[in-house]
Structures are given as C-alpha cells and as structure tokens.
Design an enzyme around this catalytic site. Structure first.
Site, PDB file in Angstrom:
ATOM      1  N   ASP A 134      -7.709  -7.784   0.559  1.00 27.76           N
ATOM      2  CA  ASP A 134      -6.797  -7.982   1.783  1.00 27.76           C
ATOM      3  C   ASP A 134      -7.477  -7.584   3.027  1.00 27.76           C
ATOM      4  OD1 ASP A 134      -6.454  -4.665   1.361  1.00 27.76           O
ATOM      5  OD2 ASP A 134      -5.649  -5.146   3.050  1.00 27.76           O
TER       6      ASP A 134
ATOM      7  N   CYS B 110      -6.674 -28.497  11.312  1.00 25.03           N
ATOM      8  CA  CYS B 110      -7.915 -29.478  11.522  1.00 25.03           C
ATOM      9  C   CYS B 110      -7.695 -30.820  11.448  1.00 25.03           C
ATOM     10  CB  CYS B 110      -8.986 -28.997  10.404  1.00 25.03           C
ATOM     11  SG  CYS B 110      -9.582 -27.308  10.848  1.00 25.03           S
TER      12      CYS B 110
ATOM     13  N   HIS C   7      -5.622 -21.860  10.155  1.00 24.99           N
ATOM     14  CA  HIS C   7      -6.890 -22.291   9.759  1.00 24.99           C
ATOM     15  C   HIS C   7      -7.707 -21.207   9.015  1.00 24.99           C
ATOM     16  CE1 HIS C   7     -10.945 -24.177   9.968  1.00 24.99           C
ATOM     17  NE2 HIS C   7     -11.252 -22.865  10.607  1.00 24.99           N
TER      18      HIS C   7
ATOM     19  N   CYS D 209      -6.925 -28.286   6.557  1.00 25.91           N
ATOM     20  CA  CYS D 209      -5.793 -27.777   6.824  1.00 25.91           C
ATOM     21  C   CYS D 209      -5.194 -28.640   7.954  1.00 25.91           C
ATOM     22  CB  CYS D 209      -5.890 -26.246   7.379  1.00 25.91           C
ATOM     23  SG  CYS D 209      -6.447 -26.060   9.176  1.00 25.91           S
TER      24      CYS D 209
ATOM     25  N   CYS E  98     -12.891 -28.864   7.132  1.00 29.21           N
ATOM     26  CA  CYS E  98     -11.615 -28.214   6.530  1.00 29.21           C
ATOM     27  C   CYS E  98     -10.357 -29.254   6.459  1.00 29.21           C
ATOM     28  CB  CYS E  98     -11.163 -27.170   7.462  1.00 29.21           C
ATOM     29  SG  CYS E  98      -9.630 -26.209   7.128  1.00 29.21           S
TER      30      CYS E  98
ATOM     31  N   ASP F 280       0.728  -1.324  -0.079  1.00 31.73           N
ATOM     32  CA  ASP F 280       0.028  -0.284   0.122  1.00 31.73           C
ATOM     33  C   ASP F 280       0.973   1.337  -0.142  1.00 31.73           C
ATOM     34  OD1 ASP F 280       1.034   0.307   2.572  1.00 31.73           O
ATOM     35  OD2 ASP F 280      -0.915  -0.078   3.546  1.00 31.73           O
TER      36      ASP F 280
HETATM   37 ZN   LIG Z   1      -8.819 -25.949   9.296  1.00 29.22          ZN
END
Ligand SMILES: [Zn+2]
Length: 678
Positions: free
Chosen positions: A267, A310, A336, A307, A305, A94
């Site tokens: 963002d 998880c 996560h 990830c 999820c 920015d």
């Molecule tokens: Zn997750």
C-alpha cells in the site's frame, strides 16, 4: 486454520517472486497486489466506481483517522465501512500504531498502550491492542492489523529489541481480542535494520495463528539498499503458506524489488499524492505536468496506457488544469497513476505465471527509475566522462567500487564522502540520527513553527538534498497539513563543487531535482506548497552566522580541520551555541576527533558519540542543553572514560592555546556539567 484460504500458485524461477490468491469476507484477492490508500474512507480524488473501473482489488483505510472521525458509532450505525463508502470489495485496516508513533510529542507510551490527543478536537484517546481491534471490528474490515510499536528503522539494537518484544506481547493480546470474529488478522515483523532481531521476530510470529504477516518499520529513514536487504531477510523467514505484506511501500521500483524478494501485498499513498502535485507515472519516466514543456502537447500522458484519462485527455489540457489548481486535474492524474500501479502489478503477475519474471525484473529495474525522458528536466550529461571534468579547484572522482562519484578539492586532495556513497552517509549520519522525519511532524495541530536546519558546508548538496528528500517523503505520506514547515539554510563559500556536480548530474543522482539548480541560480528554492524553503548563504559562514535564523539542527560538514581550520575552533562553536539561544539545538558532524569534541565541550555543548559510518567507528553529536524538556536521544554522552583518554591524548589542547592557559582550559573541561552528572 487460516481465515483467508491462501493458495500459492507459482514461484518464479531464479527469483523469490510469487503469485498467489486468497479469499476474504468480500471476495478474492490475487497477488502481487497494490492497495490504494483510503485514509479517510476515501481514496483521494477517486470515487468507488472509478476504483472498480480500474479493478482495484482491495483498499486500505486508516484506523487512527477513522477512530477520531467519524468514530466507531458511525460504523456501527452503517454496519461497517463497506456500506458506508459504497465499496463491496475487500478492505484492510492498519492498527493506528504508525500514526500515533509519528507524534512523539503528543502521546505517552506504556505497556498497555498509547495515549494521545485528537487532532480533531483535542480530546484524550487511548489506543491499546484491544481497543485497536475493537475499532477495526467496528469498521468491519476484511483484514485487520495488530497494534505494533513503530520506531525509526535506524534505531539502535537495544531500543529495537525492546520495541520488538512489546510488539510480540501486543500481537498475542490482539489475537485474544479478535476472538471468534471472522475478520482476518495479520502480525507485524519488526526489528528495524538488525538482522538477528528481524529473524527472531519472524520466527516468533510465524508460530502464532495469524492469517498473514506484514513487514513493518521499513521506509522510515533507511537507505534503499537497506530496505531491500531487510525485506529479503524477513521474507526468507516467513512461511510459504501465508500472505506477506510490506507496509507503506512504495515507489514502483521499491515494489518491483520487494516482489522480487517474495512480497505479495503493498500500500502507498504516492500515486494519489503525486497526482495532487501534478506528477504522472508513465512508461517513459515520471512527467511533471506543471512544466511549460507540456503547454501545447496534444499527446496523452502515456501512449502505452489505456486508462480513461489517457484515452480522453491531452497533456496540454492536464497541464492547464494543474496550473489552475483545478480539482479535475488531480482526479485525472490520480486515476491514471493508480492505473499505472495496477498495470505494474498485473504485468508482474503475468510474468511470474509464464516464467519470464527474471527478465521482466531486469528490464523494469532500469525503466522504472527514468525521469521524464522525453523532456528531461536537467540537460543530459554524456554517459561517460573520459577525463575528470574540473571546475576551479575541484574535479569529479569516481569511487573505487564504481557505484558513485565524489567531488575532490585539488589543492588539498580532500574528497567529499570518499568511502561510503554521499547519499548513504547523509542519510545515516544526518537524516536518520537527527530523527528529522519525526521532527517534521506537527507536535500539535496548530504547530506551524518552522524547523530550522543549518547545512554548514553545502558541498555538492548531498546532505541538503537528503534533508529535502526526507521532507518530500513525509509530505507524500502525511500531507502538508500534518507537517511543520522546513527551513533549510545552506552555507557555502565556494559554489564550484555544486556547479560542477550539477552539470554532471548523471554522476550525482541526488541532483536530478529542480531544487539545487534553482538554488544555484536564485539562492532560494521553495516547493510548490511552500512547506519546504531552502536558502543559500554564499560567502564566509562566520559572516552569516548571527544573521541567520537560529537553528534547531546543525549538519556540520565543512572540509576537515586540516583544510578548513577556522571552522572547528571553540570560539566558533561558542558563537553557534550562543546564537541558538534558549531553544535546544543539536549539532551533527562526521568528525570524531578529540580536538573537535574538546572544542565543543569548551564552548558549552554537551557532547555524545554519534553513529559510525563507512570506515568511521563513530561520529559526534552535540546538544546545547540536556534537561527534562529536551527529548531523550539515543546518542550516548561522553563519560569519565573519555576524559581519561582525553587527558592522555596528544591533541588535548587546541594548538593555538598558550601554555599558561592550559590548566584553566583543562579545568573547564573536567568541570563540564556533563561529567559531573553521574
Ligand atoms: Zn493512463
């Protein structure tokens, strides 16, 4: 021409959502894309390796922070940010404008740029379109942003127009400063919530040789409905063949709505910031991991999820880490939450490509606003009320358009916020007009004096919750380090309206928060890091007035003078004025009645026209003092033409004023200093 080789791949039928790709100096970006925020050249609690594992495509870094520390010399030594932070994918920087304009007390603004003091060492810095580009060139980002003048999204037309023209002049200077650098440069469409200005700004910038265009100045004080509307107005005017970036937005639902309106890039600090507060996004609502409900839970955060958090950790373990303030808890949640955002973007992209986005949008706009569905924080109320529920002298009244509910006092028939939704009115009249968000920012690094806000007439807590939501947004954007503490003091003689509304939270979305429930029980609520304190004085306002901390801002919202005569007199306003003492205080109220304005003037306040809201053409703002030390305010003081109208008005004098005292009263008003200053 463009440095990004932008390719529009597909537009979704029935919506303006689109899929595109472009190429930067460090590889390709596929949109819609979410860019994790790496303010200090680091995404909080994430290593570059973890970001790659989640397939983050592009990061955002803040020029303002990096200019102050480590400074351009370090980037020159390392040959740019990519090598410095071990990230060889794209980076967007920015311009530093947003941070500087968030510090209204510690910077000065001129045509050539802004001067401000460093929060690191107090040194004076100057940021101009040219020096911002020079810093971004030293950082070596793939996409640079022009310096723009940021103003609240609620600013009036004249202020907005002036800021827009300055932003346009700065845009041209930024292009010149970029020179032959291979880095891409985006212009920024401004215009706050003024349709004509947004259109003019988009039209002006699309004719300059930018590689992309951003929409700036949203998510800073306007309502969600306004944000969506003005996003749509801007994207409709932006060229098809350039990327479109909505700066600083937002929550998952905000992103969905903006993609639906044709935005490509986003963002926001929310996924990292919420992680640090123990909150996880999930496919069944937001989970607040601090809650004891998770102590024994062996489930993953989100079964949908994949990830690594998880796959490997339970809610019970994360609950324990968060309760113990262990940094691993923040890391697991940040990982996560960013995975959740990236998955949302991938799903939208896939839905646009296979032509099912319209249906996806309809499903997700309901799913994304759920809050902790498996362990709801508030007892769920029945979805429909057949007969208006009542408590004491109050009942719940659905609005005529059916989109919101209000509390009605049965004995007077008076309805709180009868025309516009309570949230909208609170934001427009109290939060935006008082510029609460800007006031919450520290004026100097060690400015920790609390901002005291009085909420007179708690009612169903619309104004108080709007103030609290504003503070939470600022906290999420800037972090506790940059904020002054907020002390919110509510006064209410009758808690039935809030008790009634809180037990029917399905009709009052602003009450789906722990704070009002705790306040009702304990008359005090504090946020987890102690930056926001909300206290309640239950009883007669006048009995508590002098014993409460002197206010900086007063949101004056009791029932009207017809119902609550005692609270609108010159005597009460004089006591308030006196109690504020030497510090400048400002009072905001929905009333524009001549009798109220004259009572304020007689009590020594300076009185100005406030913004209109709903069917009201205007409201009232009052100041204890007007001098060089107080910040200029956009509200216009009542002038001689008002005195003229007043002298012909039926409500020229308070009804209780004896005939004999009228000449003296009239003289006091006419000789008020606000009318003698030409
Ligand atoms: Zn997750």
């Amino acid at each position: 021409m463009s440095r990004l080789a932008f390719t529009l791949e597909k537009t979704a039928p029935g919506t303006r959502a689109r899929v595109a790709r472009f190429t930067t100096l460090h590889g390709e970006v596929r949109t819609p894309v979410f860019m994790p925020v790496g303010t200090q050249a680091t995404v909080k609690n994430m290593t570059a390796e973890r970001l790659l594992e989640l397939d983050s495509q592009c990061l955002l870094a803040n020029t303002y922070h990096l200019l102050l520390r480590p400074g351009p010399e370090v980037f020159k030594k390392f040959g740019g940010i990519h090598r410095f932070m071990n990230w060889d994918r794209p980076v967007l920087t920015d311009s530093g404008g947003f941070q500087i304009f968030s510090l209204p007390h510690s910077r000065t603004m001129r045509e050539d740029g802004a001067s401000f003091r460093s929060y690191v060492d107090g040194e004076l810095h100057h940021l101009s379109p040219e020096s911002s580009i020079a810093m971004q060139r030293a950082i070596g980002s793939d996409i640079m942003m022009v310096l723009d003048q940021c103003i609240p999204s609620t600013a009036d037309h004249a202020i907005t127009e002036a800021a827009m023209h300055l932003t346009h002049r700065w845009a041209e200077r930024s292009l010149l400063a970029r020179g032959d650098s291979p880095q891409a440069l985006f212009g920024i469409v401004q215009g706050a919530c003024h349709r004509d200005l947004r259109l003019r700004s988009a039209e002006y910038l699309r004719n300059l040789p930018f590689d992309g265009l951003a929409i700036g100045g949203l998510a800073v004080g306007e309502t969600h409905a306004e944000r969506y509307e003005f996003t749509g107005i801007a994207t409709a005017e932006l060229p098809e063949n350039l990327p479109r970036y909505l700066m600083g937005v937002g929550t998952p639902i905000d992103i969905l709505e903006a993609v639906h309106r044709g935005v490509d890039m986003f963002d926001c600090i929310i996924p990292s910031q919420l992680a640090q507060r123990g909150t996880a996004f999930s496919s069944h609502g937001k989970l607040h991991l601090r809650r004891a409900a998770y102590k024994f839970s062996e489930e993953p955060l989100d079964a949908a999820c994949d990830c690594s958090t998880c796959r490997n950790y339970s809610r019970g373990y994360i609950h324990h880490l968060i309760k113990s303030d262990e940094t691993l808890g923040w890391q697991l949640l940040a990982h996560h939450n960013i995975a959740f955002y990236h998955r949302l973007m991938r799903e939208m992209r896939a839905a646009i490509l296979d032509g099912t986005f319209a249906a996806y949008y309809e499903r997700q706009r309901i799913a994304l606003v759920r809050d902790d569905e498996s362990n709801p924080p508030v007892h769920p109320a029945p979805a429909r009320i057949r007969k208006a529920p009542t408590l004491g002298d109050y009942d719940i009244q659905p609005s005529r358009c059916g989109t919101f509910s209000s509390i009605r006092q049965l004995s007077s028939g008076e309805i709180m916020h009868s025309v516009s939704s309570p949230e909208e009115e609170a934001n427009r009249l109290y939060i935006a007009q008082s510029r609460l968000a800007a006031r919450l920012l520290r004026r100097t690094p060690d400015d920790t004096e609390p901002l005291v806000v009085w909420d007179v007439g708690l009612g169903a807590a619309s104004n108080a919750m709007a103030a609290l939501a504003c503070a939470e947004r600022e906290l999420a954007t800037h972090g506790a380090h940059d904020l002054r503490p907020l002390h919110l003091v509510s006064f209410e003689c009758d808690l039935d309206p809030l008790t009634l509304a809180a037990s029917h939270a399905s009709h009052f979305p602003h009450l789906r928060h722990r704070a009002p429930h705790t306040l009702l029980r304990e008359h005090r609520w504090t946020n987890p890091d102690g930056v926001i304190v909300w206290t309640l004085h239950h009883g007669d306002f006048l009995a508590h007035l002098e014993s409460s901390p002197a206010p900086d801002l007063v949101f004056y919202d009791p029932f009207s003078a017809k119902t609550d005569t005692g609270l609108w007199t010159s005597e009460v306003f004089a006591r308030l004025h006196h109690h504020a003492g030497p510090r400048p205080a400002e009072l905001y109220t929905y009333s524009a009645a001549t009798s109220v304005r004259v009572a304020l003037l007689h009590a020594g306040w300076f009185v100005a026209e406030g913004v209109g809201t709903g069917p009201k053409a205007s409201t009232t703002v009052a100041f204890t003092r007007i001098d060089k030390t107080t910040t200029p305010h956009p509200a216009r003081l009542l002038g001689p033409e008002w005195i003229g109208r007043w002298s012909r008005s039926h409500s020229q004098f308070p009804a209780t004023l004896p005939e004999a005292d009228r000449p003296a009263f009239a003289k006091a008003i006419e000789s008020h200093p606000q009318f003698s200053v030409a």
